[in-house]
Design an enzyme around this catalytic site. Structure first.
Site, PDB file in Angstrom:
ATOM      1  N   SER A 106       0.816  -1.212   0.000  1.00  0.00           N
ATOM      2  CA  SER A 106       0.000   0.000   0.000  1.00  0.00           C
ATOM      3  C   SER A 106       0.854   1.267   0.000  1.00  0.00           C
ATOM      4  CB  SER A 106      -0.966  -0.042   1.192  1.00  0.00           C
ATOM      5  OG  SER A 106      -1.926   0.969   1.114  1.00  0.00           O
ATOM      6  N   ASP A 245      -2.432   6.311  -3.645  1.00  0.00           N
ATOM      7  CA  ASP A 245      -1.288   5.710  -2.967  1.00  0.00           C
ATOM      8  C   ASP A 245      -0.734   4.572  -3.823  1.00  0.00           C
ATOM      9  OD1 ASP A 245      -3.374   3.941  -2.561  1.00  0.00           O
ATOM     10  OD2 ASP A 245      -2.764   3.390  -0.542  1.00  0.00           O
ATOM     11  N   ASP A 247      -0.974   1.373  -4.084  1.00  0.00           N
ATOM     12  CA  ASP A 247      -1.837   0.367  -4.707  1.00  0.00           C
ATOM     13  C   ASP A 247      -3.177   0.941  -5.144  1.00  0.00           C
ATOM     14  OD1 ASP A 247      -2.879   0.624  -2.132  1.00  0.00           O
ATOM     15  OD2 ASP A 247      -3.440  -1.486  -1.983  1.00  0.00           O
ATOM     16  N   ASP A 249      -5.797   2.297  -3.739  1.00  0.00           N
ATOM     17  CA  ASP A 249      -7.090   2.145  -3.066  1.00  0.00           C
ATOM     18  C   ASP A 249      -7.385   3.322  -2.153  1.00  0.00           C
ATOM     19  OD1 ASP A 249      -5.332   1.639  -0.980  1.00  0.00           O
ATOM     20  OD2 ASP A 249      -6.223  -0.276  -0.395  1.00  0.00           O
TER      21      ASP A 249
END
Length: 448
Positions: A106, A245, A247, A249
């Site tokens: 993340s 960010d 990833d 999400d």
């Protein structure tokens, strides 16, 4: 002992850690692939797992190890390459896969990595599924006979499939023509798909954070480091800036004046517009205990309730499903729109914000500042063992702080789930009072 208490590897969002250090090693990743495959090998159909990743250098290693694990037990692997976490969840469902895997840490630096698992419905695994996989990690897992070993293939059109999906969530009658948008992809998983989706909808796109080298993911860019985006928006005269960010999400926005807009303001916009349109389900927004009291008061003024879940998008989603709500999220920018996705999706959330910008014709600085946040202060206090929250001195300090804020604010005390820290948060109308009560409680914890 519950599934959550007994988990050794799985945290609140999959398995995560420093690469090449347990649990984030290639050896364990292969074993996770074997265990997860064995758990989901049900029925007589051809079994398939979908694997995506972000742009960390270690993604190659983890992808290969997981592929070896899944195929060795007899599950076919479909490799997506760098793709956002919500894209993996979506493609797991659309490709009728038995399992989805996202390799990402993340918003963490490049040296960390993680493994997130999705079930065939596109939702993150339940505690029971995670506990079952953990139990298998401690066993000798039966491998497939040579003829039954799985196959692996890479699909080339995964990015196009996700772009099409994301664009379909944008109102069909609207376009982004005339909007100048800066998009910061954090050198992460959305570095190709996010700028492409905005361009295809007609926007003038200024892309940054789109040159991943394996090491620069989230490095002074992205939703956790908005300063670069603020400067670029002002320098380019853009109408709005969007930061994802690593990833993709999570979403943070910057208005045309360079002001950062957090998840609370974004949720206020999305939920209030949905309520006006009659599409808000459950009569409420699901946020977390960290969301500002100003958000709660704003929504109440429009007849919308605020349900508060524990911190973490997983807890938000659980409450959304049990309460029948279709909008939820976190102050940090995880926004879940369950009419469209089974997990937080930064690009889809951004498109809802952009549709409001187009539909209203208002500047972002007006559209995205719907309430004045109450002063909020969070401090962490490290402790050396024991149970400081159970001591008489700390209990007295907490009671006094709560009494001081009664009617004009709130106090939240919680223990970190990963470090020996007590998190002390207060908010209220009086900034000086908020600071005082937080300092008083922190001092009591430090002295315990």
């Amino acid at each position: 002992m519950t599934a959550k208490q007994s988990r050794r590897y799985f945290g609140t969002d999959g398995i995560r850690g420093l690469t090449n250090t347990t649990p984030m090693t290639a050896a364990l990743a292969m074993k996770v692939g074997q265990a997860a495959a064995r758990h989901f090998l049900r029925g007589q159909h051809i079994h398939r797992v979908v694997i995506g990743k972000d742009t960390r250098l270690s993604g190659y290693m983890m992808e290969s190890a997981l592929t070896a694990g899944f195929t060795s037990v007899g599950m076919d692997v479909t490799l997506l390459g760098p793709m956002p976490t919500p894209a993996v969840a979506m493609l797991t469902r659309s490709m009728r896969a038995d399992l989805g895997v996202m390799i990402s840490a993340s918003h963490n630096p490049f040296h960390d990595n993680g493994i997130k698992l999705f079930g065939p419905d596109g939702y993150k695994l339940s505690d029971e599924d995670e506990a079952a996989i953990e139990a298998l990690l401690e066993e000798e897992i039966a491998l497939a006979e040579p003829r039954a070993i799985g196959r692996a293939r890479r699909i080339d059109d995964a990015q196009g499939r996700y772009i099409h999906f994301a664009k379909a969530t944008f109102p069909e009658q609207l376009r982004l023509d005339g909007l100048k948008i800066v998009i910061d992809c954090a050198h992460g998983a959305a570095y190709k798909v996010a700028p492409a989706a905005l361009w295809e909808l007609g926007a003038e796109v200024i892309a940054m954070g789109v040159a991943p080298d394996g090491f620069n993911i989230n490095d002074k860019v992205g939703s956790t480091h908005p300063k670069a985006l603020q400067l670029k928006v002002l320098e380019s005269g853009a109408d709005i800036g969007i930061a994802l960010d690593g990833d993709a999400d999570r979403l943070i926005v910057v208005d045309e004046r360079g002001q950062v807009v957090d998840g609370d303001q974004l949720m206020a916009l999305i939920a209030s517009r949905a309520a006006e349109a009659g599409t808000l389900k459950g009569g409420a927004l699901v946020a977390t205990v960290m969301s500002n009291l100003g958000l709660e008061r704003f929504l109440a003024g429009r007849g919308v309730a605020l349900h508060r879940a524990a911190v973490g998008d997983r807890h938000v989603l659980e409450m959304m499903r049990t309460s029948g709500c279709n909008v939820g999220g976190e102050q940090s920018g995880h926004i879940i729109l369950s009419d469209h996705a089974t997990t937080g999706d930064g690009l889809v959330a951004a498109l809802q914000v952009l549709s409001a910008l187009v539909a209203t014709g208002k500047p972002a600085s007006e559209l995205l500042h719907l309430f004045d946040p109450l002063p909020q202060l969070l401090k962490n206090v490290r402790f050396n063992g024991g149970a400081p929250l159970e001591t008489a001195g700390v209990k007295a300090a907490i009671a006094a702080a709560g009494a001081a804020l009664a009617g004009s604010g709130r106090l939240l005390i919680r223990k970190s789930g990963t470090e020996p820290l007590i998190r002390v948060m207060a908010e209220g109308e009086d900034k000086a009072l908020v600071a005082r009560v937080v300092d008083d409680v922190c001092a009591a914890v430090a002295a315990a």
